[in-house]
Design an enzyme around this catalytic site. Structure first.
Site, PDB file in Angstrom:
ATOM      1  CG  ASP A  90      -0.188   0.091   2.611  1.00 25.61           C
ATOM      2  OD1 ASP A  90       0.862  -0.343   2.638  1.00 25.61           O
ATOM      3  OD2 ASP A  90      -0.674   0.564   3.745  1.00 25.61           O
TER       4      ASP A  90
ATOM      5  CG  ASP B 135       4.146   0.199   1.690  1.00 23.43           C
ATOM      6  OD1 ASP B 135       4.071   1.341   2.672  1.00 23.43           O
ATOM      7  OD2 ASP B 135       3.675  -0.884   1.903  1.00 23.43           O
TER       8      ASP B 135
END
Lengths: 322, 322, 322, 322
Positions: A13, A18
């Site tokens: 996400d 990330d």
């Protein structure tokens, strides 16, 4: 040659951590990334897709296929984390040269997950750094999905009821408790979980961070730029600081799950027990439950990461900005 | 002279560790016990009352008034802990010379609590070592009860979701989550909580225990006798051992709350935060929730005990068997 | 003579319909009212007490002892119904000649309930027209309370999930679901329940109401005056009208429970089944559950009123204004 | 010609009443069935698929594509209704000539639903007679699914808290409350719901049933044969009879939803209001909630069927056995 590499699927996400996790995987010589699947979470799904493409462009790896997945959690009501990650999920520093969404594969992320693991049964490590919606949908669309995985690495949940979003809720699990419940119950493959407390306890000093982003590479500049918003927020926000377990420092949550996937020896200790997720509590919805006393009589266990080799972890972090 | 002593009320569900806590209070020269109130918990209410009388007889303190309270938790469905404490709550070693229930006061425990604190407003420390049913009823019968207390010391709850009865449920809070909820919300007096994890982390070595009960006094013999069942159970039972946080040893949970009441300096560290109790979770019912990030915006805070001066604690433990 | 009369205890949260219920009991030649106990509900507890005294003064019955009970529901968070009943609970028409709270008995309502039923075991009918907090406390303070009652008449709950306060929540049960749960589980005496749907289906035409309050008696003037606010609200409020089952009209909820206590033959039909109350639902908290398929295997059943002899009911209503 | 017909998709957990619903659709000259999707429910998924093929073979309509969908509800824990429908879902009367599962399409039901409605946007009526798992997955895989439907007809849920499986739980909704929640919240297309109570109130006399299955056609023989088990069960089982609203008779639940899809004028009355599903209640999990007082402020409304033209319905029932 490629066959000797670890095969990786990454479900993200894509916020700032990330991005670091993806970059870490790209920098690792021993892994081959088969695809990246996107899920609503830190930021709305379109941003997630864009952010992944930006990271891949930065790393000259637009050859890696990117798939668009669930735009809402199982029950349909999304939360996001724009106060930490910025409205666009990457610190609100627009990139006019960013690739467009036309580069996203036409195939749905959930279909892609099922297709790719069927092609390489028991050979793929799946690293999940967002809400677990895509994974829950994948097993519901094909119940054989979990057993075709080699190993699952999750960033999410908490091990001592320390929440970062609600009193007992860690963001990724709180964002989709039903999906987390499905995954923790039905993913019978070997499963590592990097919890919020583990990430906090494995944090790096701000001094380390400061020198890390000053290397002057294109990648270190990118990280410095996209993380400026989060850093400011982390350092000054009272709730953020209260949520931080074990003192100040730089916490790249998703990077711990990825590091474990790249090099299992970064994990120096685990708790091996059955886990589940509370879905109905007034105060505890989304909390991960460790059944340390075996009261639920569940066969399926997970490996809760409980110690990190920080030197090895730093080496992986150093590599990703080169 | 008595006026310089700390005034104490003790609310118990008298199992083996409650017995030790009562004996610790009796042995403390600086406290004056105004009464002991009984509540269903470790063992059915009649046993609780009998056990308190046995302890008082042993200590030649049958002058202390004992009151009988709630025979069921708020919602009416009791659990008990006879596997640990024995069917009679004191290790199933019958005492034919035990006093009869006719020595119990006619006044209900809840009425007594309200009457006694009204007589000594803001002067009484209340130590609660069982389910909090009587305390919750006391505030519902008289909403001024909490503010008339000086300090409340609770043994109960957990601070890191470690359960000893269910995955996330500590016995005292799980036995009456609604009562715990009421007390944590409405008792605005200074409140110390000795959680399950705190008790476990402050445990004493079995070697210490072994020499402690070998002193040959009437009291040490009593403790050795009533605790034989629990000791056997603690040492051999798998679930019990899994529930034990931080390794093996002797844990006298209720004694930590009592020690804090007798000598606040036994508490070397606290977490000062709002707390509540989950009542509705499928897996987390009865769990204490620490709102470390202030997400509930509660004004009322509690002091979660987070460190024990073991030397001082041992001194209090040594005193109680003399 | 008095011994041939039905002995009545009345527990109220005195709003406008409780006032009518009390007046109905006073007007009934066959009942002897032993006391009225007050509970927070429609309006704060002090108002409830004042309102009962006003009604008793109106009826020249200040000899009936009035007791003050719980000022909060079991869990401590009260709701009230001032939009319907007025801020003071009786339509906001102040009465400068109203008696003062010094007329309230010193004894707590819960103690009084237990004392009085112990004096007349199995002879007393208890009519409860507010949240069931006092009754739940009474059984927790003395577990023999329920079996000492002859019959219990409750106004509260719903039988077809029709809510008047939330989607599935009727006011009295929603105001204290835990208390309702305790009462429905533990009151093994014969128990009649007048639900929201039953009250609505037994409503009287507004035409009847208009002539009823025009009789020119002191009592009819009082009712007209205190009910003006509610009538206005009932007739014009959209939510109120949507909540009304089976069309417009005058619904004096509490009067149906009282009528049943005075003359059981006003109840023309009942559903005899086990009931409980949902405490944990997101949408259904406070809803009464009828276990018509015996899935809960509960021995204890209740009589859900399912039909009213309107002629007899009107006769009782006519009597109360004389 | 076909373009003037109503386009239908049917999602079933094919037990005995689903079979009747499919046969009703096949018999209707004004509808064109684009496909049948299967979902775990009354009976395990493989049985559902087999049963649909048996029905199609009986009707000489094996040309209709059949798709296999979710083999578990969203949260992964299935219940079934084999006591009513038989172990195989069709009364346990094996058919050695039944077609094999190789006739099932390779495409997943959820993909098929999304593909087919995309091809005929706003032209398709979807009739769902099982747990709503496939529909919930379809919207999660493609959030535009609901708005591409013309109308949705659901058999499921309850309107007055009358359960047929638990005290408040109707089978289809209880079997997957999360899916029902998603569908009731996100399916913004025109939606009809045939609840358990509506089905019961629209039941047909057993006398009618007896003559209906005695027509001697291949189809009436089939229905008589597969329904013998259910009929026996319905007539003799105590719980089943208690669950039945409004007296004895033949209730073909799924047929009411199908009848509405074929001929909207079979629906003589509706309640138009927002609905949702309780997921967390201890007693009410799976219950449909009608927000008749608009307390949830939901824009999306459903049409709760509240009256059936029994003559028209019987005509459709007569047609299906010809």
């Amino acid at each position: 040659m490629a066959s000797k590499k670890k095969l990786l699927l990454i479900d993200v996400d894509c916020g700032t951590d990330d991005a670091q996790a993806i970059m870490m995987a790209i920098a690792a010589p021993n892994v081959h990334i088969l695809g990246i699947t996107c899920v609503e979470g830190n930021t709305p799904l379109d941003n997630v897709c864009k952010n992944v493409l930006r990271v891949l462009q930065l790393c000259n790896r637009l050859d890696i296929p990117v798939f668009c997945g669930a735009d809402k959690p199982i029950l349909g009501e999304a939360i996001n984390a724009s106060d930490f990650h910025g409205t666009d999920g990457l610190g609100d520093v627009p990139d006019p040269t960013a690739p467009g969404l036309e580069l996203i594969q036409k195939e749905h992320a959930v279909s892609a997950l099922n297709r790719i693991v069927s092609k390489h049964p028991e050979q793929i490590s799946l690293v999940a750094t967002g809400p677990l919606t895509n994974l829950a949908l994948a097993v519901r669309m094909d119940s054989t999905f979990p057993k075709k995985l080699k190993t699952l690495y999750i960033m999410g949940g908490n091990m001592e009821s320390r929440g970062n979003t609600t009193a007992c809720g860690e963001f990724n699990f709180l964002a989709d408790p039903e999906a987390a419940h499905v995954v923790l119950n039905e993913f019978t493959c070997k499963t590592y979980i990097a919890t919020w407390e583990h990430s906090c306890r494995s944090k790096l000093p701000w001094e380390w961070y400061d020198q890390w982003v000053k290397r002057g590479t294109k990648k270190s500049d990118f990280i410095k730029k996209i993380y400026a918003h989060s850093m400011q927020y982390s350092r000054n926000n009272e709730k953020e600081n209260k949520a931080l377990v074990a003192g100040p420092g730089f916490v790249s949550c998703d990077a711990y799950a990825m590091a474990a996937a790249i090099d299992e020896s970064t994990v120096t200790s685990v708790i091996d027990c059955a886990v589940t997720v509370e879905m109905c509590g007034k105060f505890t919805r989304g909390m991960m439950v460790l059944d340390l006393i075996d009261s639920l009589k569940k066969k399926n266990k997970a490996l809760i990461m409980n110690g990190c080799d920080l030197e090895k972890f730093k080496t992986l972090m150093e590599a990703l900005i080169k």
